[in-house]
Motif scaffolding. Structure first.
Motif, PDB file in Angstrom:
ATOM      1  N   ASP A  26      -2.003   5.221  15.138  1.00  0.00           N
ATOM      2  CA  ASP A  26      -1.196   5.114  16.344  1.00  0.00           C
ATOM      3  C   ASP A  26      -1.971   4.556  17.534  1.00  0.00           C
ATOM      4  N   LYS A  82      -0.763   0.615  24.124  1.00  0.00           N
ATOM      5  CA  LYS A  82      -0.568   1.653  25.133  1.00  0.00           C
ATOM      6  C   LYS A  82      -1.930   2.219  25.501  1.00  0.00           C
ATOM      7  N   LYS A  84       5.141  11.084  10.931  1.00  0.00           N
ATOM      8  CA  LYS A  84       6.116  10.648  11.943  1.00  0.00           C
ATOM      9  C   LYS A  84       6.647   9.255  11.589  1.00  0.00           C
ATOM     10  N   LYS A 128       4.645   0.537  13.041  1.00  0.00           N
ATOM     11  CA  LYS A 128       4.386   0.339  14.471  1.00  0.00           C
ATOM     12  C   LYS A 128       4.668  -1.093  14.893  1.00  0.00           C
ATOM     13  N   GLU A 164       8.605  -0.612  25.961  1.00  0.00           N
ATOM     14  CA  GLU A 164       9.419   0.599  25.825  1.00  0.00           C
ATOM     15  C   GLU A 164      10.637   0.604  26.742  1.00  0.00           C
ATOM     16  N   ARG A 174      11.200   1.247  21.541  1.00  0.00           N
ATOM     17  CA  ARG A 174       9.868   1.845  21.353  1.00  0.00           C
ATOM     18  C   ARG A 174       9.891   3.360  21.546  1.00  0.00           C
ATOM     19  N   LEU A 228       9.072   5.766  18.695  1.00  0.00           N
ATOM     20  CA  LEU A 228       7.710   6.182  18.337  1.00  0.00           C
ATOM     21  C   LEU A 228       7.339   7.500  19.012  1.00  0.00           C
TER      22      LEU A 228
HETATM   23  N1  GLY Z   1       2.481   6.309  20.407  1.00  0.00           N
HETATM   24  C1  GLY Z   1       3.720   5.810  20.817  1.00  0.00           C
HETATM   25  C2  GLY Z   1       3.758   4.355  21.041  1.00  0.00           C
HETATM   26  O1  GLY Z   1       2.809   3.677  20.713  1.00  0.00           O
HETATM   27  O2  GLY Z   1       4.721   3.876  21.566  1.00  0.00           O
END
Ligand code: GLY
Length: 368
Positions: free
Chosen positions: A140, A146, A191, A230, A240, A244, A247
């Motif tokens: 991740d 991020k 997840k 991902k 996002e 997104r 996630l």
């Molecule tokens: N860990 C959540 C994302 O990368 O959006």
């Protein structure tokens, strides 16, 4: 008078994720071939990874004729702070670093999140590279751009989207991880199975013990599948604006319990508790069958992850902490839910999170 500052941009932030074993020399070769366009490198690592991989990479960079310095932060989630960012920045400035450098993050999620954020603001932005040395970072943190630090209020509240020049996922580094770190990384892997890859979920149901045993094929399988899930999401919604958020599955309760536990829970352990909470609430709302909800809980248990809120966590404080979540809109809690196994619920055009009344989630947490 109006001065029109037209500034349309076409940006290509594409980067490679290289998955392999012992990728140190690959990194050096890439740096020699101009990966970052720089010849001076701030190697950021933590106090544990320094002795395992950080110093070695730093010495290899020096050996290749580049300038480099090693910047070491204490190993723990509590290092992911604005103060530690300032410490790294000031140390870099003292050593004469300006815009003529790139940052090489060598470590787990704390290091890659912090170093990526440092790189994004240092001299208004210098390139950075992630050399991920944990399963959690590989699953991740190091992928997707991020970067952030935690604040006393909650995790990851201050940060930027900042894509690296390249990510190295060195599976050999997982061999030196304590079991709890493997488990923590498996939470993000589970997840991904829950939200977007039923095949990955079923593979883990058959093979999860092999990851703890360091089975090469199993480790490679999950590394690749994690990236795939991902990538599919981040490619379609880097910043996002909607998708997104998927996630974030398990992270509404997960992030809150991580903070309320005062980081006694590892990130992945907290996410495991959050995954159970969303599955239990999803079961009540008809998004997942009782049988699939049990499968999620059983798999988390086999991955040596907690599935209940620890005794020492005050559940009322935990419920209030949910409001620090970044998905909160107009003061209302919003949750992402898995749809059975391998998919997520959609609640409208580009909306993947549902408003949940405090009492609904409080009831689930109370029983956990
Ligand atoms: N860990 C959540 C994302 O990368 O959006």
């Amino acid at each position: 008078m109006i001065f029109n500052c037209e500034l349309k941009k076409v940006v290509d932030d594409s980067y490679e994720i290289e998955i392999g074993h012992g990728l140190q020399e690959k990194l050096i070769n890439d740096l020699k071939n101009g990966l970052t366009g720089k010849k001076k490198f701030a190697v950021v690592t933590d106090s544990i990874v320094e002795g395992l991989y950080g110093r070695d990479i730093y010495e290899r960079i020096l050996g290749a004729g580049f300038k480099a310095d090693l910047f070491v932060i204490p190993e723990c989630e509590k290092s992911k702070t604005r103060a530690m960012k300032e410490f790294v920045e000031d140390s870099m400035l003292e050593k004469g670093y300006r815009r003529d450098c790139a940052v090489i993050a060598v470590g787990g999620g704390v290091v890659t999140d912090l170093a990526g954020f440092v790189a994004g603001t240092f001299g208004r932005g210098v390139p950075f590279v992630n050399y991920a040395t944990t399963l959690l970072a590989a699953a991740d943190a190091s992928v997707g751009g991020k970067t952030a630090v935690d604040t006393p209020l909650a995790t990851n509240l201050i940060g930027i989207f900042n894509q690296p020049e390249k990510v190295y996922l060195d599976i050999d580094t997982w061999k030196t991880l304590p079991e709890v770190q493997i488990a923590s990384g498996l939470a993000e892997t589970i997840k991904h199975g829950c939200l977007g890859d039923a095949e990955l979920f079923e593979y883990l149901e058959k093979n999860v013990e092999k990851i703890f045993a360091g089975d090469v094929a199993a480790c490679e399988y999950i590394a690749e599948h994690n990236c795939n899930v991902k990538y599919r999401v981040v490619m379609n919604d880097e910043r996002e604006s909607g998708l997104r958020e998927v996630l974030n599955l398990g992270h509404t309760v997960g992030r809150a319990v991580e903070t309320v536990s005062d980081y006694k829970l590892f990130h992945g352990e907290a996410v495991a508790i959050g995954l159970v909470a969303q599955a239990e609430l999803g079961k009540k709302l008809g998004y997942i069958s009782a049988e699939n909800c049990d499968r999620v809980i059983k798999l988390l248990e086999r991955a040596k992850l907690p599935v209940r809120v620890p005794e020492y966590v005050d559940k009322k404080v935990l419920v209030k902490k949910l409001y620090t979540d970044k998905k909160v809109r107009d003061g209302k809690l919003r949750f992402v839910f898995q749809k059975e196994i391998g998919s997520v619920m959609q609640f409208g055009d580009n909306n993947f999170a549902k408003e949940i009344a405090e009492a609904e989630i409080a009831e689930i947490i109370e029983k956990m």
